[in-house]
Design a protein around this motif. Sequence first.
Motif, short mmCIF file in Angstrom:
data_model
loop_
_atom_site.label_atom_id
_atom_site.label_comp_id
_atom_site.label_asym_id
_atom_site.label_seq_id
_atom_site.Cartn_x
_atom_site.Cartn_y
_atom_site.Cartn_z
N GLY A 203 0.78 -1.23 0.00
CA GLY A 203 0.00 0.00 0.00
C GLY A 203 0.81 1.28 0.00
N GLU A 204 2.14 1.18 0.01
CA GLU A 204 2.99 2.37 0.09
C GLU A 204 3.64 2.64 -1.26
N PRO A 205 4.13 3.88 -1.50
CA PRO A 205 4.79 4.18 -2.78
C PRO A 205 6.00 3.29 -3.00
N ALA A 206 6.26 2.99 -4.26
CA ALA A 206 7.38 2.12 -4.62
C ALA A 206 8.70 2.79 -4.26
N SER A 207 9.66 1.99 -3.85
CA SER A 207 10.99 2.49 -3.51
C SER A 207 12.03 1.55 -4.09
N THR A 208 13.27 1.91 -3.96
CA THR A 208 14.35 1.06 -4.46
C THR A 208 14.99 0.30 -3.31
N CYS A 209 15.55 -0.84 -3.63
CA CYS A 209 16.24 -1.66 -2.64
C CYS A 209 17.61 -2.01 -3.20
N VAL A 210 18.65 -1.56 -2.51
CA VAL A 210 20.02 -1.78 -2.99
C VAL A 210 20.81 -2.51 -1.91
N ASP A 211 21.53 -3.54 -2.34
CA ASP A 211 22.39 -4.29 -1.44
C ASP A 211 23.77 -3.64 -1.43
N LEU A 212 24.04 -2.80 -0.43
CA LEU A 212 25.30 -2.08 -0.36
C LEU A 212 26.47 -3.00 -0.07
N GLU A 213 26.21 -4.20 0.43
CA GLU A 213 27.28 -5.13 0.73
C GLU A 213 27.69 -5.98 -0.47
N ASN A 214 26.93 -5.88 -1.53
CA ASN A 214 27.22 -6.67 -2.72
C ASN A 214 28.25 -5.93 -3.58
N LYS A 215 29.53 -6.27 -3.39
CA LYS A 215 30.60 -5.61 -4.13
C LYS A 215 30.74 -6.18 -5.55
N LYS A 216 30.32 -7.42 -5.75
CA LYS A 216 30.46 -8.04 -7.06
C LYS A 216 29.45 -7.48 -8.06
N ASN A 217 28.28 -7.09 -7.56
CA ASN A 217 27.22 -6.58 -8.44
C ASN A 217 26.62 -5.33 -7.83
N PRO A 218 27.31 -4.18 -7.88
CA PRO A 218 26.82 -2.94 -7.26
C PRO A 218 25.47 -2.53 -7.84
N GLY A 219 24.60 -2.10 -6.95
CA GLY A 219 23.27 -1.68 -7.36
C GLY A 219 22.25 -2.78 -7.37
N ALA A 220 22.67 -4.02 -7.14
CA ALA A 220 21.73 -5.14 -7.11
C ALA A 220 20.85 -5.05 -5.87
N PRO A 221 19.62 -5.53 -5.95
CA PRO A 221 18.74 -5.48 -4.77
C PRO A 221 19.14 -6.52 -3.73
N LYS A 222 18.66 -6.30 -2.53
CA LYS A 222 18.88 -7.26 -1.45
C LYS A 222 18.15 -8.57 -1.75
N PRO A 223 18.70 -9.69 -1.33
CA PRO A 223 17.96 -10.95 -1.49
C PRO A 223 16.79 -11.02 -0.52
N LEU A 224 15.78 -11.76 -0.93
CA LEU A 224 14.60 -11.97 -0.09
C LEU A 224 14.70 -13.34 0.58
#
Length: 620
Positions: A203-224
Amino acid sequence: MPKPTIRSAQLISPFGIGSLCEIDGQSFFVRGTGSWAKGYNLEKIEVGSLTDWLRPRQLKQPTESVAILRFPHWHFCPECRKMIRWTQDKDRELVRDDGSLPRPTCDGAKCKNARLVPMRFVAACDNGHIDEIDWYWWAHRGHEPAQHGACSRATSRLHFEVTGKSGGDFSSMIIRCSCGAMGNLEGIADGPLPQKCRGYQPGEPASTCVDLENKKNPGAPKPLYMEPRGSSSLHYASVISALDIDGDTEKDAWEKLRADAIYQSTLQMASSLVRLQGGDTSLAIQSSRANLETRAEEVGISLEDALACFEADLGASPVVASPSPPRAEISQQGILAQEFPVLANPKGQNSRWLIARPAKPTARFALDQLFERFVRVERLREVRAFRGFQRRNVSEKHAMITPSLGRQQPDWLPAMMVLGEGVFLEFSNSALAAWRLENAEAIEEFTHSHLVSAEALGLPDRMGFNANPTFIMVHSFAHLLLNQLSFDCGYSSTSLRERIYCGTDSQPYAGLLIYTADSDAEGSMGGLSEMGTPERLEDVIYRAVSRSQWCSGDPVCRELDAQGVDGLNRAACHACSLVAETSCTFSNVLLDRVLVSSDGRTNGRGRREPVGYFNKVLEL
């Protein structure tokens, strides 16, 4: 169904913003403050020891309603096992005239409007987002089009079946599609889910999810990760609370009045009148008396003090006050440090929101050597503010989500107020020092690794405690005493709450407040404060300490090096020391009943236990 309702105290924890709340077999997501009704629905709460230090400063309590949304949307029928996606559009379409929500039911001919059950599992990431599990993928993960034919998400019809084999584990749970494809849920809890986080909050506005610890693939989302819908790890609330101690005699009443903006306005008008009267203050005082009476009542001081302050301010030469520098935001440890000397005041307290009557313990069970004083708290007011939440863990690596859930942060925090009673116990500093010194080596062995782990996870700052062996002992004793008090004074254990006061090793002090945690009628029955008299409380302490000597899980419970959340407990399990989540402010971690009542024996693993702080109680 009637409109979903819960107790107001539960809106802070465990059913705060971002949590899943189950009501009458249905699951709802509590939405952010940006979706709440404004105006009359929000009542402002004032308590100086909290609002003067928080950012933002305003606290507001919902009086009528908060915004919720049905989640998860996927349900299944317990009769035909068909899975149905019950969306918000269906709720809007079928909502009743009185505004109450419809009850999801199955439309199958043989099911006779059977109630739908929300799916048991949801997906969550370490950045605090929550989403549906991709059930279509689990049905088709071994799908072979040559055998089952083509299938699409839009036309597929899913079923959730449980075979009953394998003891009811994930391998016995099957998602079956109408195309013939099917797959069990084996491995769903073993690691990250195949789907990626899309930054979703229902029910909330869409946002981005970035995994800052993922050095191999910067900008990738966090795993679920899969989480059971009712799991406590799905929502860790960050709550800061304070008792209303503004009636403390040590705080200058004049300064309290001078901090009031309306008083300053009244003073300015009166000063103008004094100048017109050629310096005569009598008319200004007389005309301002009604306003002063109101302000005195609001800030919690006597009318005599207000008049004396007003007369002094009128007689003083006008000075333009320079703005005071902004205060740094206070921590929970800082609030507890302010409260402890007030509760431990040997003269007691008698103010609007705090009535405390101290008494010395007697020599029975040698408790006069272990405690400085017992205090009957006949009245107290506590305010709890919700600052945010985390999912899956409370470590610093997990993001803290604000109450706005990604929207623009409002200038207030959701809060609630509790009126109740309690019992306060002040420990003897000299007895604590002697206990720590005489058992230094054994205490170090039994507590060091757990305290280091807690520090590594950032728990002391986030939960508000000073991590040392004294805290573990006092916290363990608090749980034992809370359980015993619930037996002896008639309160349910979920209605009682702990408040631990523990200083640092360099500035030691320790105290414990057990008080009513609910804002309903159970908060002021009087039975709890009556237990604070020495003759009654001493018997309760003896029974609590005696029961801690043995657990139905012994010797396993007593001799484990680590158990509980993140392995932060030793001798503490549900059979002996753990309490309800609403009662423990520290998520049931850092507990060890050995520190309370052990006689210093060598356990089955060949380790010498430290002598418990209360061991001499059992020797008499």
